[in-house]
Write an enzyme that holds these catalytic residues in place. Structure first.
Site, PDB file in Angstrom:
ATOM      1  N   CYS A  93      71.089  77.480  81.634  1.00 12.14           N
ATOM      2  CA  CYS A  93      71.979  77.808  82.755  1.00 12.14           C
ATOM      3  C   CYS A  93      71.922  79.263  83.226  1.00 12.14           C
ATOM      4  CB  CYS A  93      73.419  77.461  82.381  1.00 12.14           C
ATOM      5  SG  CYS A  93      73.669  75.690  82.265  1.00 12.14           S
TER       6      CYS A  93
HETATM    7  C1  UDX Z   1      76.649  78.384  79.683  1.00 16.28           C
HETATM    8  C2  UDX Z   1      78.106  78.548  80.137  1.00 16.28           C
HETATM    9  O1  UDX Z   1      78.857  79.175  79.100  1.00 16.28           O
HETATM   10  C3  UDX Z   1      78.694  77.201  80.514  1.00 16.28           C
HETATM   11  O2  UDX Z   1      80.018  77.380  81.008  1.00 16.28           O
HETATM   12  C4  UDX Z   1      77.799  76.629  81.606  1.00 16.28           C
HETATM   13  O3  UDX Z   1      78.287  75.529  82.183  1.00 16.28           O
HETATM   14  C5  UDX Z   1      76.395  76.434  81.056  1.00 16.28           C
HETATM   15  O4  UDX Z   1      75.899  77.709  80.680  1.00 16.28           O
HETATM   16  P1  UDX Z   1      75.377  77.686  77.476  1.00 16.28           P
HETATM   17  O5  UDX Z   1      74.139  78.076  78.209  1.00 16.28           O
HETATM   18  O6  UDX Z   1      75.407  76.400  76.753  1.00 16.28           O
HETATM   19  O7  UDX Z   1      76.637  77.666  78.466  1.00 16.28           O
HETATM   20  O8  UDX Z   1      75.669  78.791  76.368  1.00 16.28           O
HETATM   21  P2  UDX Z   1      76.579  80.078  76.217  1.00 16.28           P
HETATM   22  O9  UDX Z   1      77.414  79.915  75.012  1.00 16.28           O
HETATM   23  O10 UDX Z   1      77.272  80.446  77.440  1.00 16.28           O
HETATM   24  O11 UDX Z   1      75.473  81.177  75.867  1.00 16.28           O
HETATM   25  C6  UDX Z   1      74.400  81.468  76.759  1.00 16.28           C
HETATM   26  C7  UDX Z   1      73.503  82.539  76.170  1.00 16.28           C
HETATM   27  O12 UDX Z   1      74.163  83.789  76.157  1.00 16.28           O
HETATM   28  C8  UDX Z   1      73.056  82.288  74.722  1.00 16.28           C
HETATM   29  O13 UDX Z   1      71.704  82.656  74.596  1.00 16.28           O
HETATM   30  C9  UDX Z   1      73.943  83.198  73.921  1.00 16.28           C
HETATM   31  O14 UDX Z   1      73.372  83.582  72.688  1.00 16.28           O
HETATM   32  C10 UDX Z   1      74.078  84.387  74.859  1.00 16.28           C
HETATM   33  N1  UDX Z   1      75.283  85.192  74.636  1.00 16.28           N
HETATM   34  C11 UDX Z   1      76.506  84.619  74.796  1.00 16.28           C
HETATM   35  C12 UDX Z   1      75.158  86.540  74.325  1.00 16.28           C
HETATM   36  O15 UDX Z   1      74.045  87.056  74.200  1.00 16.28           O
HETATM   37  N2  UDX Z   1      76.300  87.252  74.168  1.00 16.28           N
HETATM   38  C13 UDX Z   1      77.538  86.736  74.311  1.00 16.28           C
HETATM   39  O16 UDX Z   1      78.506  87.471  74.178  1.00 16.28           O
HETATM   40  C14 UDX Z   1      77.650  85.367  74.632  1.00 16.28           C
END
Ligand code: UDX
Length: 446
Positions: free
Chosen positions: A281
């Site tokens: 996403c």
């Molecule tokens: C995301 C959105 O959170 C969700 O609402 C949307 O509909 C789909 O995309 P997702 O991709 O499943 O969800 O994962 P998410 O938990 O948001 O993490 C995305 C990425 O960001 C991961 O690689 C995670 O490791 C990274 N991340 C997340 C960080 O590097 N730091 C953070 O503080 C949070």
């Protein structure tokens, strides 16, 4: 009590018949979630193997809680899967479209799947009497539902939107690894509708969820999804940028963001610095809305920087390793964690893909371990060594990179790392327990 009653949450609304086109993690979580809420769900997909699996109660993807949820829904007769879209439309009142919108080579979203789904649903509606609501759940750039889905539905069905069928846009905010939980306990439900009849019908499907409902125009709902993901991605890149400065100053960015997140205006979420965001996403959605803006003659300086900083983190991590290891040629590098986040087998846009590529370019030998995602990584990097456990991966390694914060890595201790040639350990995600591992450093922390 019948099985169907046992599987229904208390206080749930009157049963609706729902069809869902596309059974990726969004479609399937939506289906299992609605079934849990007492609705009857028909999942539609073109992949026969997937359909068979779903009908056996076996999820085609790894998602916590999904195996039990799906088994229960299928056993209770609340969820089935089929390739027969026409029958699914006949047997349901509301159809959710949750097909993929992948990134095209220009950064914009590829809308061919959504167009095809709308075309097929339109044709299926031609033979159906009565009102039917079509809901776009796929993430689509503002304007897509009205400019592409609506005309395809009208053309296929020979009916006019409003009378013959209703149209809504209902974005999903599901995190992989927590998709079912996020579906059942949402922060908010956004329903963009072309008119109140369609919007009311979709709101009815969500009654009993106990979450605030925001009713908007269709285009607004589409934009809410992009703006939400872009802001979350911005928080991450912001934390990474501050983290890079912290690293130079010998400050732990996690201590800094703890202080920042205590401000109620900011919230502590999505301030975890590291090797950057991946997944299906954030990278795609930020690129797609930036591409749409370009098309409109608008510059997206912040969004462009968000993507640049994100890419830069991967190079930064490899640069740090290269410096500490004094070159990488011929060295064995253990990579712990491949999935883009823990509790997922997904490696789409994962930092590990680029990082392993850069290690290989520099002549390193890579051995990798991940509890769920090794199979998926094999199609990107078939030539590296895949290990069944961290111990095999670490054996005689010259350095170790930690790229996913799987909770099992919290249990690693100096004893595990003793098997390395040189105990050079660098975290791209903050996960190791400093009480158990004495010497390591992070990409944005000392
Ligand atoms: C995301 C959105 O959170 C969700 O609402 C949307 O509909 C789909 O995309 P997702 O991709 O499943 O969800 O994962 P998410 O938990 O948001 O993490 C995305 C990425 O960001 C991961 O690689 C995670 O490791 C990274 N991340 C997340 C960080 O590097 N730091 C953070 O503080 C949070």
């Amino acid at each position: 009590m019948k099985a169907s009653e046992a599987s229904r949450s208390p206080g749930t609304p009157a049963e609706k018949k729902i069809s869902i086109v596309g059974t990726g993690y969004v479609g399937l979580s939506t289906g299992v979630g609605f079934a849990r809420k007492g609705h009857t769900v028909i999942c539609v997909d073109i992949d026969e193997k997937k359909i068979e699996k779903i009908n056996r109660g076996e999820p085609p993807i790894y998602e916590p809680g999904m195996a039990d949820g799906l088994k229960e829904a299928v056993a209770a007769g609340r969820l089935s899967a089929t390739a027969d879209l026409k029958t699914a439309i006949m047997d349901s009142d509301v159809t959710f479209i949750s097909v993929p919108t992948p990134q095209s080579e220009y950064g914009s979203a590829d809308l061919s799947y959504i167009r095809k789904a709308a075309e097929d649903i339109g044709s299926a509606l031609r033979g159906k009497d009565g009102y039917h609501v079509v809901v776009v759940k796929s993430t689509v750039v503002p304007g897509t539902t009205e400019d592409i889905v609506l005309p395809e539905l009208e053309k296929g069905s020979g009916r006019k939107a409003g009378d013959g069928f209703g149209l809504c846009m209902n974005p999903e905010f599901l995190r992989e690894g927590r998709a079912l939980e996020d579906f059942l306990k949402p922060d908010r439900i956004v329903i963009g509708s072309m008119d109140s009849r369609a919007g009311d019908a979709v709101e009815g499907v969500y009654s009993g969820f106990g979450a605030p409902v925001l009713r908007t125009a269709i285009k607004t709902a589409e934009m809410i999804k992009y703006a939400s993901n872009a802001l979350l991605a911005t928080k991450i890149s912001f934390s990474n940028e501050i983290g890079n400065v912290c690293k130079e100053l010998g400050i732990d960015v996690y201590d800094v963001m703890k202080g920042v997140g205590m401000d109620a205006r900011l919230s502590p979420s999505f301030l975890q610095a590291g090797s950057g965001f991946g997944g299906s996403c954030f990278p795609k959605d930020v690129a797609a809305i930036a591409a749409k803006a370009r098309e409109l003659g608008q510059e997206t300086k912040i969004l462009n920087a968000v993507l640049d900083v994100n890419k830069g983190q991967r190079q930064k991590l490899v640069g740090l390793l290269e410096k500490r290891a004094d070159g990488l040629a011929g060295k064995k590098i253990a990579v712990l964690g491949l999935a883009f986040k823990p509790d997922s087998d997904d490696v789409r846009e994962a930092p590990s893909i680029d990082i392993i590529g850069m290690l290989a370019e520099r002549g390193a030998r890579v051995s990798a371990y991940d509890p769920q995602a090794m199979h998926a990584m094999k199609s990107f990097h078939p030539g590296i060594e895949y290990c069944d456990k961290p111990a095999d991966c670490l054996k005689a390694a010259d350095a170790c990179l930690i790229l996913t914060d799987w909770s099992e890595f919290k249990e690693l201790s100096d004893k595990d790392f003793d098997a390395m040639n040189t105990k050079l350990i660098i975290e791209g995600r903050k996960v190791l327990n400093p009480e158990s591992v004495k010497c390591f450093e992070g990409i944005c922390w000392p």
